[in-house]
Structures are given as C-alpha cells and as structure tokens.
Design a protein around this motif. Structure first.
Motif, PDB file in Angstrom:
ATOM      1  N   PRO A 167      -0.010  -1.422 -15.331  1.00  0.00           N
ATOM      2  CA  PRO A 167       0.816  -1.538 -16.226  1.00  0.00           C
ATOM      3  C   PRO A 167       0.814  -2.040 -16.598  1.00  0.00           C
ATOM      4  O   PRO A 167       2.067  -3.427 -16.852  1.00  0.00           O
ATOM      5  N   GLY A 168       1.399  -2.072 -18.461  1.00  0.00           N
ATOM      6  CA  GLY A 168       2.158  -2.942 -19.243  1.00  0.00           C
ATOM      7  C   GLY A 168       1.547  -4.536 -19.667  1.00  0.00           C
ATOM      8  O   GLY A 168       1.528  -4.963 -20.200  1.00  0.00           O
ATOM      9  N   ASN A 169       0.631  -4.211 -19.304  1.00  0.00           N
ATOM     10  CA  ASN A 169      -0.617  -5.312 -19.231  1.00  0.00           C
ATOM     11  C   ASN A 169      -1.595  -5.245 -20.629  1.00  0.00           C
ATOM     12  O   ASN A 169      -1.953  -4.435 -20.400  1.00  0.00           O
ATOM     13  N   ARG A 170      -1.276  -6.209 -21.390  1.00  0.00           N
ATOM     14  CA  ARG A 170      -1.723  -6.174 -22.484  1.00  0.00           C
ATOM     15  C   ARG A 170      -3.059  -6.946 -22.786  1.00  0.00           C
ATOM     16  O   ARG A 170      -3.536  -7.579 -23.528  1.00  0.00           O
TER      17      ARG A 170
ATOM     18  N   GLU B 275      -9.820  -6.667  -6.926  1.00  0.00           N
ATOM     19  CA  GLU B 275      -8.711  -6.558  -8.175  1.00  0.00           C
ATOM     20  C   GLU B 275      -8.445  -6.081  -8.874  1.00  0.00           C
ATOM     21  O   GLU B 275      -7.017  -5.930  -9.138  1.00  0.00           O
ATOM     22  N   VAL B 276      -8.299  -4.947  -8.305  1.00  0.00           N
ATOM     23  CA  VAL B 276      -7.323  -3.029  -8.775  1.00  0.00           C
ATOM     24  C   VAL B 276      -6.113  -3.925  -8.125  1.00  0.00           C
ATOM     25  O   VAL B 276      -4.976  -3.747  -8.771  1.00  0.00           O
ATOM     26  N   GLN B 277      -5.914  -4.249  -7.239  1.00  0.00           N
ATOM     27  CA  GLN B 277      -4.679  -4.522  -6.266  1.00  0.00           C
ATOM     28  C   GLN B 277      -3.997  -5.507  -6.958  1.00  0.00           C
ATOM     29  O   GLN B 277      -2.999  -5.076  -6.870  1.00  0.00           O
ATOM     30  N   ARG B 278      -4.582  -6.299  -7.348  1.00  0.00           N
ATOM     31  CA  ARG B 278      -3.830  -7.776  -8.143  1.00  0.00           C
ATOM     32  C   ARG B 278      -3.020  -6.921  -9.241  1.00  0.00           C
ATOM     33  O   ARG B 278      -2.441  -7.646  -9.607  1.00  0.00           O
ATOM     34  N   HIS B 279      -3.079  -6.217 -10.030  1.00  0.00           N
ATOM     35  CA  HIS B 279      -2.549  -5.382 -11.054  1.00  0.00           C
ATOM     36  C   HIS B 279      -2.404  -3.735 -11.189  1.00  0.00           C
ATOM     37  O   HIS B 279      -2.025  -3.854 -11.922  1.00  0.00           O
ATOM     38  N   SER B 280      -1.774  -3.740  -9.837  1.00  0.00           N
ATOM     39  CA  SER B 280      -1.258  -2.260  -9.254  1.00  0.00           C
ATOM     40  C   SER B 280       0.105  -2.278  -9.323  1.00  0.00           C
ATOM     41  O   SER B 280      -0.010  -3.085  -9.828  1.00  0.00           O
ATOM     42  N   TYR B 281       0.863  -0.906  -9.054  1.00  0.00           N
ATOM     43  CA  TYR B 281       2.201  -1.000  -9.916  1.00  0.00           C
ATOM     44  C   TYR B 281       2.968  -1.637  -8.561  1.00  0.00           C
ATOM     45  O   TYR B 281       3.996  -2.594  -9.160  1.00  0.00           O
ATOM     46  N   LEU B 282       2.271  -1.719  -7.222  1.00  0.00           N
ATOM     47  CA  LEU B 282       2.706  -2.972  -6.532  1.00  0.00           C
ATOM     48  C   LEU B 282       1.861  -4.510  -5.970  1.00  0.00           C
ATOM     49  O   LEU B 282       0.608  -3.325  -5.661  1.00  0.00           O
ATOM     50  N   ARG B 283       2.359  -5.042  -6.259  1.00  0.00           N
ATOM     51  CA  ARG B 283       1.171  -6.112  -6.142  1.00  0.00           C
ATOM     52  C   ARG B 283       0.412  -6.234  -4.973  1.00  0.00           C
ATOM     53  O   ARG B 283       1.038  -5.855  -3.793  1.00  0.00           O
ATOM     54  N   ASP B 284      -1.750  -6.233  -5.019  1.00  0.00           N
ATOM     55  CA  ASP B 284      -1.729  -6.171  -3.182  1.00  0.00           C
ATOM     56  C   ASP B 284      -1.834  -5.306  -2.411  1.00  0.00           C
ATOM     57  O   ASP B 284      -1.658  -5.174  -1.009  1.00  0.00           O
ATOM     58  N   SER B 285      -1.519  -4.527  -3.342  1.00  0.00           N
ATOM     59  CA  SER B 285      -0.926  -2.956  -2.223  1.00  0.00           C
ATOM     60  C   SER B 285      -2.043  -2.168  -2.038  1.00  0.00           C
ATOM     61  O   SER B 285      -2.851  -1.512  -3.554  1.00  0.00           O
ATOM     62  N   VAL B 286      -2.218  -1.203  -1.530  1.00  0.00           N
ATOM     63  CA  VAL B 286      -3.334   0.188  -1.845  1.00  0.00           C
ATOM     64  C   VAL B 286      -1.958   1.588  -1.578  1.00  0.00           C
ATOM     65  O   VAL B 286      -1.865   1.171  -1.157  1.00  0.00           O
ATOM     66  N   GLN B 287      -3.135   2.512  -2.163  1.00  0.00           N
ATOM     67  CA  GLN B 287      -1.720   3.663  -2.188  1.00  0.00           C
ATOM     68  C   GLN B 287      -2.924   5.062  -1.378  1.00  0.00           C
ATOM     69  O   GLN B 287      -1.572   6.311  -1.066  1.00  0.00           O
ATOM     70  N   ARG B 288      -3.430   4.874  -1.212  1.00  0.00           N
ATOM     71  CA  ARG B 288      -4.635   5.974  -0.403  1.00  0.00           C
ATOM     72  C   ARG B 288      -5.171   5.368   0.821  1.00  0.00           C
ATOM     73  O   ARG B 288      -6.039   4.268   0.320  1.00  0.00           O
ATOM     74  N   VAL B 289      -5.767   5.883   1.342  1.00  0.00           N
ATOM     75  CA  VAL B 289      -6.704   5.686   3.091  1.00  0.00           C
ATOM     76  C   VAL B 289      -7.616   6.576   3.314  1.00  0.00           C
ATOM     77  O   VAL B 289      -6.890   7.736   3.383  1.00  0.00           O
ATOM     78  N   LEU B 290      -8.295   6.898   2.610  1.00  0.00           N
ATOM     79  CA  LEU B 290      -9.633   7.823   3.187  1.00  0.00           C
ATOM     80  C   LEU B 290     -10.341   7.269   4.368  1.00  0.00           C
ATOM     81  O   LEU B 290     -10.419   6.485   4.682  1.00  0.00           O
ATOM     82  N   VAL B 291     -10.051   8.665   4.841  1.00  0.00           N
ATOM     83  CA  VAL B 291     -10.423   8.893   6.631  1.00  0.00           C
ATOM     84  C   VAL B 291     -11.400   9.487   6.428  1.00  0.00           C
ATOM     85  O   VAL B 291     -11.561  10.609   6.838  1.00  0.00           O
ATOM     86  N   ARG B 292     -12.423   8.980   7.315  1.00  0.00           N
ATOM     87  CA  ARG B 292     -14.305   9.270   7.900  1.00  0.00           C
ATOM     88  C   ARG B 292     -14.335   9.378   9.581  1.00  0.00           C
ATOM     89  O   ARG B 292     -14.036   9.244  10.026  1.00  0.00           O
ATOM     90  N   THR B 293     -14.040  11.488  10.045  1.00  0.00           N
ATOM     91  CA  THR B 293     -13.537  11.425  11.303  1.00  0.00           C
ATOM     92  C   THR B 293     -15.074  11.256  12.026  1.00  0.00           C
ATOM     93  O   THR B 293     -16.433  11.802  11.820  1.00  0.00           O
ATOM     94  N   THR B 294     -15.052  10.980  13.824  1.00  0.00           N
ATOM     95  CA  THR B 294     -16.143  11.351  13.766  1.00  0.00           C
ATOM     96  C   THR B 294     -16.563  12.746  14.390  1.00  0.00           C
ATOM     97  O   THR B 294     -15.739  13.831  15.202  1.00  0.00           O
ATOM     98  N   GLY B 295     -18.075  13.066  13.611  1.00  0.00           N
ATOM     99  CA  GLY B 295     -18.358  14.477  13.676  1.00  0.00           C
ATOM    100  C   GLY B 295     -17.775  15.759  13.112  1.00  0.00           C
ATOM    101  O   GLY B 295     -17.761  16.740  13.297  1.00  0.00           O
ATOM    102  N   GLY B 296     -16.806  14.221  11.791  1.00  0.00           N
ATOM    103  CA  GLY B 296     -16.111  15.366  10.666  1.00  0.00           C
ATOM    104  C   GLY B 296     -14.845  16.579  11.462  1.00  0.00           C
ATOM    105  O   GLY B 296     -14.795  17.411  11.494  1.00  0.00           O
TER     106      GLY B 296
END
Length: 457
Positions: free
Chosen positions: A237-240, A266-287
C-alpha cells in the motif's frame, strides 16, 4: 349508460405498435450480443444496462396493445366467479391505456426484483462452488481486517496441534501495475498446492520466488499477460516504486488465492504490517473437521477475538451471506414499486368507480349485492396487478438470462438458476397489491344504493 370514450385511432395504434416492437427488438438484440461475453468489463456492462433499459422502455410502449390479449387470457381464470368475473374482465379492458399506465410501476419494480433475484441466486451458487472448489485446506485462520496479523508464535502452535498435517501461512497485500490496484497473496511454493486447489492454465506455483508472480486468468486477460512475460509492478500500500516481475503461471480464478500470487517472503516485506501474515491455511489428518479440533485451534491462537477460525463449510456459508445485502436491496426496490403501484391503482379504481356510478346503480337494481360489487372491483385490481407482474417478470427473467454471460467469463461455475421461492413470493406480493389497492374503492362502490347511484350520476 356510460360516457363516450375516444379510443386511439387504428393508425396511431399501428405506429405505437411498430415503435414498441422496434424498441423491444433493439433491447433484446443488445442483450443477445452478450451471449458470448467473456467478462464484466465496462463495455459489456454498458451494453447490458442499455439493453435492459431499452427493453423495459419497449415493454412500456407496447403495454396498452398487450393489455387486451394478456388480460383476456388471464380473464379465463375469473370464469369461476360467474358474471362478476366477466364484468371485472371487461371493465379492465374498457381502457387499455389506463390499465397499462396503472400497471407500469408494478411492471418496472417486478422486472428489477425478478432479474436481480435470478442473478443473485446464480452468482451465490457459483461463488459457493468456486470457494469450495478452490480450497483444499480444512480450516482457515485469519484476521478480521487487512491490517491485522497472525503472530509467528501462533503459527508454530497451530502446526503443533494434534490432528494438523500441513500449515501454510499467507501474507496479504496489494499490487499495482498501472492505475489498477488488486490484492496479492504471498504463499509458500512448497506447501501452497496442499492447501489450495490451483488449476494452472500455464506454468506452475512451484516456480514462484523473489521477482516472480502467478496471476489469475481474469487478471492476465485484463492486462494482456502470458506466462513468461515481464511486467513492472509495485507491491504494498502506498508503494510507488515499480520493480520488474516475471509471470511464471496463469491460474483459473480462485477467490482464496485472489488476483495475484507472489512469494510469501517478498509480499511480507510490503504488507500492511511488515513481515506479517494474515491467514493460515490448515490441512488436517484425514480431512478431519470437528468441534474438538476447532477448539484446539482456537486455543492455539489464544482465543483471540481478532482472529477467525473457520472450516471450509463455514467459509462457503460466509461467502453466501454476502448476498444478503443484495436481497435487502431487491425487496427495498419492490417495496418502493408496491407503494407507487398501490397509489396508482387506488387512484385509477376511484376514478373508475366515479365514472361508473350509474352502471353500479343499475347492477344493484337488477340484483347484484354489495358483496358482488366489492368482488368485481377487487378482481379488476387483481387483473391489472397480474398484467404488470406477468410483463415485468418476463422482462426481468429474459434480461437476467442474457446478462448471465457476463458472469460466465469470471466465474466458470456460474450457471443460470431460478430462485423459485423468491419469484413466487414476488408474484404473491404483487397480486396482494391489487387486493389492497381495491379495498377503499370497492367499499365506496358497494356503499352506493341503486336509486342513489342513478340519481347522482
């Protein structure tokens, strides 16, 4: 017994019929031109709006000419009311122009609501199918807004939860290539295929890395990109400051992946909060999906109210809930149309009763009771409401059917679907307008005595 009426001349009727037919054909032609549309770009949207507007205008012009045959057809349903039903039908046909003018407001609102209802139903089902088809993860843990973050410690605790097989963190930001700004998801190329169902038309997510991007089919089409091309873009955001990126793949549109995929670091360096993640996708054993597992996942993120823990089914349900605002809008439009139509019908019926005072007196004199007079006025109103509803529903469904091509290009799962329950409710509400509008005029007509009516006329 009645004031002499001046019906339009045959020549004027032919001119009106020709003009209305040309207008309807022009509107339908514009909508038919969208049959092979591949997306909802500005040109296609303008064509759809013009086509629908011209089609409705044509129906309004043709309405007085259609009133006769349509009401005669609908009038067959009134035969069970005997003479009262026959009188109601003939009174409605007495002045087709007045009948059409009275029904126009209801026709327009019904066309809008029925068309939007079909588009809403079809789009909701398509988005549900797309959300389910684009996600392999069994759970998604995410922030409630783009400026939040899932801490690195929480990500590690999620990975240690019993029953969790794969954890893939996603960093969300925005990317601009030119004037348009779209979402970008930073993913781990090693685990993304386990949590997302990415259908690549060319290239692969495995090639993602610094300076490399994968783009959705819609984004590639809009920016005329193919695999292997280089683009100048700015992440954040705001990067020109534009930097060169290589397109390493084009995938089928996926709401979870969003428009662009990049390397997570690379995206983390330019996210709204530097070096952060906004989602965690979880795959469980056997679904496995269970209340106990969900509770353990919530405990792993310290039951933070700023984070959502959702199963795949809950995500699909949330996607469907977005359509609630559109449904509210639809019934708001119907409410406005109902109000205008009711006032118009009350006025028209009151005028009709006033003009037919002597006729009503004669009917009372030859044996018609007050109940029969009230029924006759109500049936007249229902005929007018049914005429407007039929014309509006037909126009709305046709418009929605042809406009559906705009969604097909963006959502492959889109298919034309009729919301029978909503359409039935719209029809019933529209007919109820006629009954409600007739209440006061019918009461007034029934109150007239035979001698009084003849003397006052």
């Amino acid at each position: 017994m009645r004031t002499a009426e001046q019906p339009p001349s045959a020549a004027l009727s032919r001119v009106r019929g020709g003009l209305g037919l040309v207008t309807v054909v022009l509107g339908a032609g514009l909508l038919f031109s969208l049959t092979d549309a591949t997306g909802a770009d500005d040109d296609n949207l303008q064509t759809a709006l013009f086509g629908c507007g011209i089609l409705v205008t044509g129906l309004i012009v043709l309405a007085p000419l259609l009133a006769g045959p349509v009401i005669r057809l609908l009038g067959r349903l009134l035969t069970r009311f005997g003479v009262v039903g026959d009188l109601a039908r003939e009174n409605t046909l007495r002045d087709p122009r007045r009948t059409a003018a009275t029904a126009v407001a209801l026709m327009i609102s019904t066309a809008l609501v029925s068309g939007l209802a079909v588009i809403n139903q079809s789009t909701s089902r398509a988005l549900d199918a797309q959300a389910a088809a684009g996600l392999s993860a069994d759970y998604m843990i995410g922030t409630r807004n783009t400026i939040g973050a899932v801490g690195s410690d929480a990500v590690r605790r999620i990975a240690d939860v019993p029953g969790v097989r794969t954890v893939s963190a996603v960093a969300d930001s925005v990317i601009s290539a030119g004037p348009r700004v779209v979402p970008v998801s930073g993913v781990d190329p090693r685990t993304v295929d386990e949590v997302l169902k990415l259908r690549f038309r060319s290239g692969s997510a495995e090639d993602l890395g610094p300076g490399k991007l994968a783009v959705s089919h819609s984004y590639a089409r809009d920016h005329h990109l193919t695999t292997g091309e280089r683009i100048q873009a700015a992440i954040g955001p705001g990067n020109r400051r534009d930097e060169p990126y290589t397109v390493v793949g084009v995938y089928q549109d996926n709401p979870t992946a969003q428009d662009v995929l990049g390397d997570r670091a690379e995206v983390q360096r330019h996210s709204y909060l530097r070096d952060s993640v906004q989602r965690v996708l979880v795959r469980t054993t056997g679904g496995t999906v269970s209340d106990a597992l969900e509770k353990r996942l919530r405990s792993a993120v310290s039951d933070s109210p700023l984070l959502k823990v959702q199963s795949r089914a809950q995500l699909v349900e949330e996607q469907a809930g977005v359509a609630g605002e559109l449904i509210t809008l639809m019934f708001g439009l119907l409410a406005v149309g109902v109000l205008i139509s009711t006032l118009g019908m009350v006025n028209t019926l009151a005028m009709s009763v006033s003009e037919r005072t002597r006729e009503i007196g004669v009917l009372r004199a030859v044996g018609a009771d007050r109940s029969g007079i009230r029924t006759m006025i109500r049936l007249e109103a229902v005929c007018v409401a049914a005429f407007g509803t039929l014309l509006g529903t037909a126009g709305g469904l046709f418009g929605a059917w042809k406009v559906s091509g705009l969604a097909n290009g963006a959502i492959p799962q889109y298919s034309f679907s009729l919301p029978w329950g909503t359409l039935a409710l719209v029809v019933l509400l529209s007919l109820a307008v006629g009954v409600a509008a007739a209440a006061l005029p019918a009461r007034r007509a029934a109150a007239l005595g035979p001698l009084e009516a003849v003397a006052r006329a």
